[in-house]
Structure formats: C-alpha cells, structure tokens
Design an enzyme around this catalytic site. Structure first.
Site, PDB file in Angstrom:
ATOM      1  CE1 TYR A 143      -3.250  -2.757  -0.017  1.00 55.66           C
ATOM      2  CE2 TYR A 143      -3.741  -2.339   2.275  1.00 55.66           C
ATOM      3  CZ  TYR A 143      -3.976  -3.040   1.116  1.00 55.66           C
ATOM      4  OH  TYR A 143      -4.948  -4.015   1.086  1.00 55.66           O
ATOM      5  CE  LYS A 194      -0.101 -16.958  -2.461  1.00 54.72           C
ATOM      6  NZ  LYS A 194      -0.809 -18.235  -2.763  1.00 54.72           N
ATOM      7  CG  ASP A 227      -3.290 -19.606  -0.937  1.00 55.08           C
ATOM      8  OD1 ASP A 227      -2.409 -19.616  -0.046  1.00 55.08           O
ATOM      9  OD2 ASP A 227      -3.166 -20.262  -1.988  1.00 55.08           O
ATOM     10  CG  ASP A 251      -7.140  -4.316   3.958  1.00 57.32           C
ATOM     11  OD1 ASP A 251      -8.132  -4.217   4.713  1.00 57.32           O
ATOM     12  OD2 ASP A 251      -6.992  -3.601   2.949  1.00 57.32           O
ATOM     13  CG  ASP A 255     -12.338  -6.217   6.482  1.00 62.67           C
ATOM     14  OD1 ASP A 255     -11.958  -5.717   7.561  1.00 62.67           O
ATOM     15  OD2 ASP A 255     -12.810  -5.534   5.546  1.00 62.67           O
TER      16      ASP A 255
END
Ligand code: NAD
Length: 370
Positions: A143, A194, A227, A251, A255
C-alpha cells in the site's frame, strides 16, 4: 492503582459521539468506583473538525495525540463531506494520526461471545468460544511501497504497478508484537505470507523464523500461506491463537475474521507504535465500524465496539488487565441477559437503544465490582 493517565478522546462523526458518550460514562464510573483517574481531553476530528476548524485534524490536536498516553477514536466521515476533495476528506484525520505516530501494528481481535454465537453466518459449533488475534502490519508493504504508478509502454499499452516491500526491521517489529501477544495468550503464533510465490514473502518467513529462534523459543511458531489461512479461518477458526501478517494480507484476513463474529457493532481494534526509550508507546483504539450515517442521531447504535475498544486501551496501554476483563465481562453478561441493540437482535431478545445498553453495562459493572 495507576493514576492520571493521559487519554485523548476523538469521537469524530456520525454515531462516533453517541457511542463515545457511553464510554465516558464508564470512565466516570471508574473514576468514582475504582479510584482510577484519567486525565481526559477531547477534541474534534473528521468532518466535525472540517466544519469547525477548516481541517480534518488540526496541528494542536496532533500535538495532543503525541502527548497522550493513549487515544480513543470514534469514526470519521459521512455523505456531507463526500465531495470535499481528496486531500481534505475526513479520513485524513486517521491517516495522519497513523502516519505521524508511526502506528505500525494493527490488532484486530475476533471473539465470539457465547450469547452471540448464533449471530455468525458459520455454524455455532465452529465458532463457539472463538478468540483469535490478528496482527496486521499497517504502515508498510504494497500500500505504500515504491515504485508505484501507471506507465505507458513502448507499444502504447498502459501498465499499472505497485511494490510489495518489507525491510528486516519492519518485519521484526511487527513480528515482536505478535510473539509478545502469543506469550500472554496461548503461546501460539502463525505467520502468514505467500513464500511459495513471492520473494518478499519468503524473506518475511525467514525473518520471522530467525527472530522466533533467537528471542521467542517459548512461543510455538508456524507458517501458513495466505490463501490457505483464508480457507482455514472459515473451516476451523479455533485452531488459531495469534496471526501476524503483512498489510495487504492482514487487510483481507482481518475483515474475513471479523465476520466470523457476526456484527460490526461488536468489534474493537488497536493500532500500536514502537516502544520508545522512555517506555511510552503511541497507541490508538477504535471500533472497526465506521460512522454509520444511516443510523446516526437515532440513538440505536451499538456502543459495545467502542466500549470494548476502551477495554483494549486499558489492557494494552495501561496494563489494567483486571479492569479490562471486568468491562468485557459486563458486556457479555448484559448480552446474556437478552438485551440487544438492533444490529445484533436475535429470537427471544429485547431491543434497546444506545443509552439503555450503556446504562445496562454500568449496572452490571456495579454488580460485578460489589
Ligand atoms: P459503517 O461501518 O459506518 O456502516 C456499515 C453498516 O453497519 C451500516 O448499515 C451501519 O448502520 C452499521 N453499523 C456500523 N456500526 C454500527 C453500530 N455500532 N451499531 C449498529 N450498526 C452499525 O461503514 P460504511 O457505511 O461503509 O461507512 C460510513 C462512513 O464511515 C463512510 O464515510 C466511511 O468512510 C466511514 N468509515 C470510517 C472509518 C473510520 O473512521 N475508521 C471506518 C470505516 C468507515
């Protein structure tokens, strides 16, 4: 008993002031009954500050935030300020606080309180007793990474790009927060990346592994691809104690995890800065919900996320674990008695507004402290 802790309260917009009012009552109760005195200042942020002072957060408010031992934030924004211009929007207040106080570790608990076990979209036997903590790195990664942009290629096609980047120290400081939390909880930390497809992910994994071996051999560290973590959070969320991960994965995963619990109006969060040589650490606590303009001013908002954010503040900024636990227990007991705000109504429960929910928490605190 700790005394005169400097607390900055920033209610913000929409339902912010309404739910913060209920926290002020809890603080007053603590002043009276638990002999803890807070040195409380309150200021405007977001749209309220734009209207009164011409900016989403003033320099004097920023200074108060730097001086405070902890900040309790409501929420900012609303349709009134939607077209005000990108650099002036209410959200600048929270972005500036996070940036200037270098608040790099975002803590998002996902707890399922027994009385609300049916509020989750997952089956009760999957989420009953759930208590996990997700630590998201919040000032680095893709980000903020450079280079970023949109460029035109020689063949005339355009290309958009961002950069995932983490330094050793950026990974270590957020991983330390995860390890320390795990130590105080069930002693298990899952680091999520990852590493199978990203160089920065492999580097993250190696850095966390080395830190764990050097400084936290007592914490059980394991690693998981992001994942798979998303899948596991839905399949069997109780396997987790503390999760630490990068900005973008945090993020998404936080959520996802928050929805395991069923309601936005119940969820607190904390964002912590580095421990300074003086021992002080900047910290901001806020509910994860926004300013809920659709219900603002109606007296129906659920104040529990804001009250539970205050409980987190007591625990993580002031080491007042017992007082934090008392407030959390009061919330659970009130829910257990069947009182609900509209957002968490279920069969056989009684609907109450913001004020009555706050009063009920105070009455329960009285009982528990008697
Ligand atoms: P929201 O969280 O404000 O509301 C989403 C839905 O949940 C709404 O229907 C709302 O009524 C309900 N809800 C939220 N909190 C509740 C509570 N405590 N009790 C009962 N119901 C509750 O998200 P949104 O609608 O996407 O955003 C509204 C405004 O809030 C926007 O301006 C957005 O930018 C801002 N926002 C601010 C923050 C922040 O200040 N940190 C975070 C998220 C959104």
């Amino acid at each position: 008993m700790p005394a005169n802790k400097k607390l900055l309260i920033l209610p913000g917009d929409g339902i912010g002031p309404e739910v913060m009012r209920e926290v002020r009552r809890v603080i007053e109760w603590m002043d009276r009954r638990r002999m803890v005195t807070f040195d409380v200042t309150e200021d405007l942020v977001g749209g309220a500050s734009i209207d009164a002072k011409g900016a989403p957060i003033t320099d004097s408010c920023m200074q108060a935030a730097k001086d405070a031992d902890a900040i309790l934030f409501g929420s900012v924004g609303g349709p009134k300020w939607d077209n005000i211009g990108f650099d002036k929007r209410p959200e600048i207040a929270i972005l500036r606080l996070r940036k200037e106080l270098d608040l790099f570790a975002n803590l998002r608990p996902a707890i399922v309180f027994d009385p609300l076990v049916d509020a989750s979209t997952l089956k009760a036997d999957v989420v009953k007793g759930l208590d996990i903590m997700i630590v998201r790195e919040s000032t680095g990664g893709i980000y903020f990474g450079e280079p970023r942009g949109v460029e035109t290629l020689p063949n005339g096609e355009q290309r958009g790009f961002d950069t995932e980047t983490y330094t050793t120290s950026e990974i270590q400081r957020v991983a330390r927060v995860g390890f320390e939390l795990a130590r105080k909880r069930q002693g298990r930390l899952v680091s999520v990346e990852k590493a199978n497809v990203m160089q920065s992910g492999l580097f993250w994994k190696q850095t966390v592994t080395a830190l764990g071996a050097a400084e936290y051999p007592d914490v059980q560290l394991s690693h998981m691809y992001a994942d798979n973590c998303a899948m596991q959070l839905v399949r069997n969320p109780r396997q987790f104690d503390v999760i630490v991960t990068s900005n973008i994965f945090g993020d998404l995963l936080s959520d996802l995890a928050s929805m395991l619990t069923g309601s936005l109006g119940m969820l607190p969060s904390a964002t912590l800065g580095a421990i300074q040589p003086s021992g002080k650490r900047h910290a901001l606590y806020e509910p994860i919900h926004g300013s809920a303009p659709d219900i603002a001013g109606k007296g129906v908002a659920n104040p529990l996320a804001q009250i539970l954010s205050f409980a987190m503040l007591l625990r993580y900024s002031f080491g007042m674990d017992e007082d934090a636990a008392l407030i959390e227990k009061a919330c659970v007991n009130v829910l257990g008695s069947g009182l609900r705000t509209a957002d968490i109504m279920g069969p056989g429960t009684a609907r109450v507004g913001t004020g009555v929910m706050g009063e009920s928490i105070l009455r329960e605190l009285e009982k528990l402290a008697a």
